[in-house]
Design an enzyme around this catalytic site. Structure first.
Site, short mmCIF file in Angstrom:
data_model
loop_
_atom_site.label_atom_id
_atom_site.label_comp_id
_atom_site.label_asym_id
_atom_site.label_seq_id
_atom_site.Cartn_x
_atom_site.Cartn_y
_atom_site.Cartn_z
CG ASP A 9 39.33 31.57 34.73
OD1 ASP A 9 39.00 30.44 34.32
OD2 ASP A 9 38.53 32.39 35.19
CG ASP A 11 33.91 30.39 31.10
OD1 ASP A 11 34.27 29.22 30.94
OD2 ASP A 11 33.38 31.07 30.20
C1 XBP Z 1 34.44 27.82 34.06
C2 XBP Z 1 33.80 26.50 34.05
C3 XBP Z 1 33.17 26.01 32.78
C4 XBP Z 1 32.03 26.95 32.35
C5 XBP Z 1 31.08 26.25 31.39
O1 XBP Z 1 35.68 27.64 33.42
O2 XBP Z 1 33.83 25.79 35.05
O3 XBP Z 1 32.65 24.73 33.05
O4 XBP Z 1 31.26 27.30 33.50
O5 XBP Z 1 31.81 25.81 30.27
P1 XBP Z 1 36.94 28.63 33.76
P2 XBP Z 1 31.68 24.28 29.79
O6 XBP Z 1 36.49 29.61 34.82
O7 XBP Z 1 38.03 27.70 34.25
O8 XBP Z 1 37.25 29.30 32.45
O9 XBP Z 1 30.19 23.95 29.77
O10 XBP Z 1 32.31 24.24 28.42
O11 XBP Z 1 32.43 23.48 30.82
MG MG Z 2 36.64 31.31 35.95
#
Ligand code: XBP
Ligand code: MG
Length: 263
Positions: A9, A11
């Site tokens: 993953d 973020d």
């Molecule tokens: C986390 C998310 C993303 C980010 C914001 O993604 O849900 O939406 O918060 O990025 P992950 P965007 O943990 O799956 O990496 O605004 O580009 O969606």
């Molecule tokens: Mg995440």
């Protein structure tokens, strides 16, 4: 090979990025003259909705009453998200975010052992590129066998679709791979795809129910920042999660046994 691929993953897992996302959202609202400001507490709740565009839509549904205003703001979501993404990429490109401890070390160890790497994220592709370039340099993107993210799947986490897409592209069976996540939505997505899952929570997700993780650690650890020792385990001494230790733990407690326990 018991662990043929590591699927990460982005973020919250590769790096603590959500504060930068939050600031970018608020900058976009300000630049477009929309009087919203997401505080950390509000944003923590909004993170239950994966995907930035979906998050804005959820906020509109929860806070905007008039039908005409709702329609106007809903029509602005793509523009808001485009401005936000540009701002986020400027923050990341300027060095606002670094990889969490142990991430690059474990990736290098795995690659040296012939293990594939992949990304499985809800975030926008431009965000992944910006983060990998800023933290791993020009070689960063090439370290991954595939980068599955954003709108490549319709159903976002907790649906398993993004993990299933990454596995298909890698040509690896779920039982031969490990997922790394930070949140309950991500854990549910990885388990839904049949993946043994390591969870390293952060300030945004520490209060979530992550108890079903196959391995729950505060972080992956590094020589400079070892994990607290775990009495009675191979991590008895303060240490860090190595690729070899990861494979050993997965072999000791495969997903099927744990799934039967929780069934
Ligand atoms: C986390 C998310 C993303 C980010 C914001 O993604 O849900 O939406 O918060 O990025 P992950 P965007 O943990 O799956 O990496 O605004 O580009 O969606
Ligand atoms: Mg995440």
């Amino acid at each position: 090979m018991s662990v043929a691929a590591l699927l990460f993953d982005v973020d919250g897992t590769l790096a603590d990025t959500e504060e930068a996302h939050r600031l970018a959202f608020n900058d976009a609202f300000d630049r477009l003259g929309i009087g919203w400001n997401w505080t950390p507490d509000v944003y923590r709740g909004l993170l239950d909705v994966t995907g930035g565009k979906q998050r804005i839509a959820a906020w509109i549904a929860a806070t905007v009453t008039g039908a005409a205003e709702r329609a106007r703001l809903t029509g602005m979501i793509p523009a808001i998200h485009e401005v936000k993404t540009q701002r986020y990429n400027a923050l990341v490109g300027g060095g606002a975010v670094s990889l969490r401890e142990g991430v690059q070390r474990l990736m290098e160890e795995a690659r040296s052992a012939g293990c594939l790497l992949a990304i499985a994220s809800t975030t926008t592709p431009a965000n992944v590129d910006a983060l990998l370039r800023a933290t791993l340099g020009s070689r960063g993107i090439g370290m991954f066998g595939t980068i599955a993210c954003g709108d490549e799947v319709t159903r976002k986490k907790p649906a398993p679709d993004i993990y299933e897409l990454a596995l298909v592209r890698l040509g690896v069976a779920p039982e031969d791979a490990v997922a790394f996540e930070d949140s309950r939505n991500g854990l549910l997505a990885a388990h839904g795809a049949g993946l043994w899952t390591v969870v390293t929570p952060n300030v945004w997700t520490a209060s979530q129910d992550l108890s079903d993780a196959d391995l729950l650690l505060p972080h992956l650890g590094d020589p400079g920042r070892p994990l607290p020792g775990e009495p009675g385990t191979a991590l008895e001494e303060a240490a860090w999660l190595t690729y070899v230790e990861l494979a050993r733990r997965k072999a000791c407690r495969p997903r099927t046994e744990r799934a039967m326990e929780s069934a």
